[in-house]
Design a protein around this motif. Structure first.
Motif, PDB file in Angstrom:
ATOM      1  N   VAL A 271       0.833  -1.208   0.000  1.00  0.00           N
ATOM      2  CA  VAL A 271       0.000   0.000   0.000  1.00  0.00           C
ATOM      3  C   VAL A 271       0.866   1.257   0.000  1.00  0.00           C
ATOM      4  O   VAL A 271       0.559   2.231  -0.692  1.00  0.00           O
ATOM      5  CB  VAL A 271      -0.969   0.002   1.199  1.00  0.00           C
ATOM      6  N   GLY A 272       1.962   1.240   0.751  1.00  0.00           N
ATOM      7  CA  GLY A 272       2.845   2.402   0.788  1.00  0.00           C
ATOM      8  C   GLY A 272       3.450   2.712  -0.566  1.00  0.00           C
ATOM      9  O   GLY A 272       3.446   3.866  -1.024  1.00  0.00           O
ATOM     10  N   VAL A 273       3.962   1.695  -1.232  1.00  0.00           N
ATOM     11  CA  VAL A 273       4.578   1.897  -2.550  1.00  0.00           C
ATOM     12  C   VAL A 273       3.545   2.380  -3.558  1.00  0.00           C
ATOM     13  O   VAL A 273       3.766   3.351  -4.287  1.00  0.00           O
ATOM     14  CB  VAL A 273       5.255   0.597  -3.044  1.00  0.00           C
ATOM     15  N   VAL A 334      15.500  -3.882  -4.386  1.00  0.00           N
ATOM     16  CA  VAL A 334      14.941  -2.959  -5.388  1.00  0.00           C
ATOM     17  C   VAL A 334      14.382  -1.704  -4.716  1.00  0.00           C
ATOM     18  O   VAL A 334      14.582  -0.577  -5.201  1.00  0.00           O
ATOM     19  CB  VAL A 334      13.857  -3.668  -6.224  1.00  0.00           C
ATOM     20  N   LEU A 335      13.687  -1.871  -3.598  1.00  0.00           N
ATOM     21  CA  LEU A 335      13.128  -0.712  -2.896  1.00  0.00           C
ATOM     22  C   LEU A 335      14.224   0.161  -2.293  1.00  0.00           C
ATOM     23  O   LEU A 335      14.090   1.394  -2.249  1.00  0.00           O
ATOM     24  CB  LEU A 335      12.160  -1.173  -1.807  1.00  0.00           C
ATOM     25  N   ALA A 336      15.289  -0.463  -1.824  1.00  0.00           N
ATOM     26  CA  ALA A 336      16.424   0.321  -1.317  1.00  0.00           C
ATOM     27  C   ALA A 336      16.996   1.189  -2.431  1.00  0.00           C
ATOM     28  O   ALA A 336      17.340   2.364  -2.229  1.00  0.00           O
ATOM     29  CB  ALA A 336      17.495  -0.606  -0.754  1.00  0.00           C
ATOM     30  N   TYR A 337      17.072   0.626  -3.630  1.00  0.00           N
ATOM     31  CA  TYR A 337      17.530   1.387  -4.802  1.00  0.00           C
ATOM     32  C   TYR A 337      16.598   2.570  -5.076  1.00  0.00           C
ATOM     33  O   TYR A 337      17.054   3.698  -5.301  1.00  0.00           O
ATOM     34  CB  TYR A 337      17.580   0.452  -6.017  1.00  0.00           C
ATOM     35  N   ALA A 338      15.277   2.303  -5.034  1.00  0.00           N
ATOM     36  CA  ALA A 338      14.298   3.366  -5.288  1.00  0.00           C
ATOM     37  C   ALA A 338      14.400   4.482  -4.253  1.00  0.00           C
ATOM     38  O   ALA A 338      14.071   5.636  -4.539  1.00  0.00           O
ATOM     39  CB  ALA A 338      12.888   2.783  -5.281  1.00  0.00           C
ATOM     40  N   SER A 339      14.886   4.150  -3.056  1.00  0.00           N
ATOM     41  CA  SER A 339      14.948   5.120  -1.966  1.00  0.00           C
ATOM     42  C   SER A 339      16.153   6.055  -2.049  1.00  0.00           C
ATOM     43  O   SER A 339      16.089   7.187  -1.562  1.00  0.00           O
ATOM     44  CB  SER A 339      15.000   4.388  -0.620  1.00  0.00           C
ATOM     45  N   ILE A 340      17.250   5.579  -2.656  1.00  0.00           N
ATOM     46  CA  ILE A 340      18.495   6.350  -2.525  1.00  0.00           C
ATOM     47  C   ILE A 340      19.111   6.822  -3.832  1.00  0.00           C
ATOM     48  O   ILE A 340      19.946   7.735  -3.819  1.00  0.00           O
ATOM     49  CB  ILE A 340      19.556   5.522  -1.754  1.00  0.00           C
ATOM     50  N   VAL A 341      18.720   6.251  -4.962  1.00  0.00           N
ATOM     51  CA  VAL A 341      19.335   6.663  -6.241  1.00  0.00           C
ATOM     52  C   VAL A 341      18.662   7.933  -6.743  1.00  0.00           C
ATOM     53  O   VAL A 341      17.458   7.927  -7.029  1.00  0.00           O
ATOM     54  CB  VAL A 341      19.238   5.538  -7.288  1.00  0.00           C
ATOM     55  N   VAL A 344      15.734   9.392 -12.238  1.00  0.00           N
ATOM     56  CA  VAL A 344      14.415   8.842 -12.592  1.00  0.00           C
ATOM     57  C   VAL A 344      14.383   7.323 -12.600  1.00  0.00           C
ATOM     58  O   VAL A 344      13.290   6.733 -12.609  1.00  0.00           O
ATOM     59  CB  VAL A 344      13.956   9.370 -13.966  1.00  0.00           C
ATOM     60  N   THR A 345      15.537   6.660 -12.585  1.00  0.00           N
ATOM     61  CA  THR A 345      15.512   5.189 -12.520  1.00  0.00           C
ATOM     62  C   THR A 345      14.902   4.709 -11.208  1.00  0.00           C
ATOM     63  O   THR A 345      14.452   3.569 -11.107  1.00  0.00           O
ATOM     64  CB  THR A 345      16.934   4.605 -12.670  1.00  0.00           C
ATOM     65  N   ALA A 346      14.878   5.586 -10.207  1.00  0.00           N
ATOM     66  CA  ALA A 346      14.229   5.235  -8.939  1.00  0.00           C
ATOM     67  C   ALA A 346      12.742   4.951  -9.159  1.00  0.00           C
ATOM     68  O   ALA A 346      12.161   4.076  -8.503  1.00  0.00           O
ATOM     69  CB  ALA A 346      14.413   6.359  -7.926  1.00  0.00           C
ATOM     70  N   ILE A 347      12.118   5.690 -10.084  1.00  0.00           N
ATOM     71  CA  ILE A 347      10.697   5.457 -10.380  1.00  0.00           C
ATOM     72  C   ILE A 347      10.515   4.076 -10.996  1.00  0.00           C
ATOM     73  O   ILE A 347       9.593   3.338 -10.649  1.00  0.00           O
ATOM     74  CB  ILE A 347      10.143   6.527 -11.345  1.00  0.00           C
ATOM     75  N   TYR A 348      11.423   3.719 -11.907  1.00  0.00           N
ATOM     76  CA  TYR A 348      11.330   2.414 -12.552  1.00  0.00           C
ATOM     77  C   TYR A 348      11.516   1.289 -11.528  1.00  0.00           C
ATOM     78  O   TYR A 348      10.882   0.232 -11.636  1.00  0.00           O
ATOM     79  CB  TYR A 348      12.371   2.294 -13.666  1.00  0.00           C
ATOM     80  N   GLN A 410      11.088  10.507  -1.972  1.00  0.00           N
ATOM     81  CA  GLN A 410      11.960   9.388  -2.313  1.00  0.00           C
ATOM     82  C   GLN A 410      12.533   8.713  -1.064  1.00  0.00           C
ATOM     83  O   GLN A 410      12.508   7.493  -0.941  1.00  0.00           O
ATOM     84  CB  GLN A 410      13.094   9.840  -3.226  1.00  0.00           C
ATOM     85  N   TRP A 411      13.040   9.489  -0.130  1.00  0.00           N
ATOM     86  CA  TRP A 411      13.633   8.919   1.083  1.00  0.00           C
ATOM     87  C   TRP A 411      12.598   8.147   1.902  1.00  0.00           C
ATOM     88  O   TRP A 411      12.940   7.216   2.633  1.00  0.00           O
ATOM     89  CB  TRP A 411      14.276  10.014   1.932  1.00  0.00           C
ATOM     90  N   SER A 412      11.338   8.537   1.785  1.00  0.00           N
ATOM     91  CA  SER A 412      10.301   7.844   2.566  1.00  0.00           C
ATOM     92  C   SER A 412      10.133   6.393   2.137  1.00  0.00           C
ATOM     93  O   SER A 412       9.556   5.583   2.874  1.00  0.00           O
ATOM     94  CB  SER A 412       8.961   8.575   2.432  1.00  0.00           C
ATOM     95  N   PHE A 413      10.636   6.041   0.950  1.00  0.00           N
ATOM     96  CA  PHE A 413      10.517   4.660   0.487  1.00  0.00           C
ATOM     97  C   PHE A 413      11.403   3.696   1.283  1.00  0.00           C
ATOM     98  O   PHE A 413      11.332   2.478   1.087  1.00  0.00           O
ATOM     99  CB  PHE A 413      10.829   4.572  -1.013  1.00  0.00           C
TER     100      PHE A 413
END
Length: 445
Positions: A271-273, A334-341, A344-348, A410-413
């Motif tokens: 739900v968070g994502v 994958v979520l760690a990547y979305a949080s720190i990179v 726009v690849t974080a969105i992917y 982004q950091w909230s992920f």
């Protein structure tokens, strides 16, 4: 089996699956998928129209999953006293009432009224999920219960896709983003424009209402098997289990409690994502509007569907706990990547992780239900697992608060990253337990 007749075992399972009834139950999974997907649309729409913080927008999910939490146990008691079919009919009724309440909510134009409509709608979904998840697993032979539930859950992402598409074209508009459009308006103009945008939220629920009425009629007229347990317990004259007895038994079942906790954290991840993917896209792509940004959610739900379909294939051939350990471990990375990179690849990455969500809910549900040995407690056990869905009310709110405090969506992920890591740990431990049990079984044979 005599002359192809469907018979019920003492545990409540059937000797073969009634196909039409199974399809009808599976369609319910699509119906609550559409409702949950529309929440992701509403969060984005309400943030701008009502000038809300990220924490406040998460109240949409709090109202939604809070409704699930409150009625899961009453739903299980209704199932115990009547049947799964009666509980489903009650759920469809509340769902219809909740959808109808969107009409006065859009006229009153208050955030609280919308939350009330979402809450009532979710009360209905609590009945549906509490009954349909367990009912699907019982509508056939016991040895294929997990696979059967995963097949039913495949309908869920289809409903999610339909819900997000309805939201994209019926709620969101073309042109600049809502925030950009309203920034250049006077207070009166912004208020009038906001009211117009709130009216758009009604359109998807009109279509859903029509489907719900058809489904309600079908569940009233079609005959369904009871699938109620008739477990024989030695030295116990009364074969039914009371509320206190069931709670006492379940509270002593360590594996059951760990499964419920894993479901709580998994729901927080999912739900968070999904709640904040559109917001993440808008933050990292300043030139996007809401309609275009919602494409990321459409892709997410397609990925969810693909992941679940692939999981059905894998779980039919390999240990479900091992498959889920691998899925959730990769998901955490994958979520760690979305949080720190910081690009726009974080969105992917946030989109791709939906592939790994696919089998989590049904596998945790069915696996946790299986560790309840005395099947007299299965209805309430299923309800308690459904109550773990309250993770979807709490974790996104925490994520929204972190976003507000750090000033970074982004950091909230990192919040769902931590939660998914626990799910990986849970399946690692469960796979080791299963391995030990297999080894003992081989030795004893």
């Amino acid at each position: 089996m005599k002359n192809g007749k469907i018979l019920q075992t003492p545990e409540g399972y059937l000797n073969k699956m009634p196909i039409f009834q199974f399809i009808l139950v599976s369609v319910l999974f699509a119906l609550w998928g559409a409702a949950s997907a529309l929440n992701d649309i509403l969060i984005t729409q309400f943030k701008t129209v009502f000038s809300l913080s990220d924490f406040a927008t998460a109240f949409v999910q709090s109202a939604f999953y809070g409704g699930y939490f409150l009625l899961a146990l009453p739903a299980s008691l209704l199932i115990k006293k009547t049947s799964y079919q009666v509980a489903i009919i009650c759920g469809l009724f509340f769902y219809i009432v909740g959808c109808y309440l969107f009409f006065p909510a859009s006229s009153m134009a208050t955030y609280g009224m919308f939350l009330l409509a979402i809450f009532i709608l979710a009360l209905g979904l609590s009945f549906l999920e509490t009954s349909a998840n367990t009912f699907s697993s019982m509508l056939g032979p016991k040895d294929s219960a997990t696979l059967r539930l995963n097949i039913s859950q495949t309908f869920n992402p289809i409903g999610c896709i339909l819900g997000i598409v309805l939201g994209k074209y019926l709620v969101f508009s073309d042109g600049a983003s809502l925030e950009e459009q309203m920034a250049g308006m006077s207070a009166n103009e912004a208020q009038a424009f906001g009211l117009e945008m709130l009216q758009n939220t009604l359109a998807p629920y009109k279509y859903i209402l029509a489907v719900l009425i058809v489904m309600l009629v079908l569940f009233i007229v079609v005959k369904f098997p009871k699938c109620k347990t008739q477990a024989i317990v030695p030295n116990v004259k009364d074969k039914s289990a009371g509320f206190k007895e069931t709670l006492k038994v379940l509270s002593k079942n360590t594996r059951f409690k760990k499964g419920v906790l894993a479901q709580f954290f998994y729901m927080g991840v999912q739900v968070g994502v999904w709640s904040f993917t559109i917001r993440l896209a808008l933050d990292m792509h300043s030139d996007l509007n809401e309609r275009v940004a919602s494409n990321y959610m459409i892709i997410s739900y397609v990925a969810f569907f693909v992941g679940r379909f692939l999981a059905n294939f894998l779980i039919a051939r390999y240990s479900s706990t091992r498959v889920l350990f691998i899925y959730s471990t990769i998901g955490s990375i994958v979520l760690a990547y979305a949080s720190i990179v910081p690009n726009v690849t974080a969105i992917y990455a946030a989109v791709f992780v939906s592939v790994l969500f696919g089998p989590c809910w049904p596998t945790i549900f069915a696996h946790t239900l299986e560790v309840v040995e005395d099947k007299r407690h299965v209805e309430m056990a299923g309800a308690i697992i459904v109550m773990a869905i309250v993770g979807g009310a709490i974790i996104p709110a925490v994520q929204g608060l972190v976003s507000d405090l750090l000033g970074s969506m982004q950091w909230s992920f990192m919040i769902p990253t931590i939660c998914f890591a626990y799910v990986a740990y849970y399946f690692y431990k469960e796979s080791k337990i299963e391995k030990t049990e297999r080894e003992k079984s081989i030795l004893s044979a």
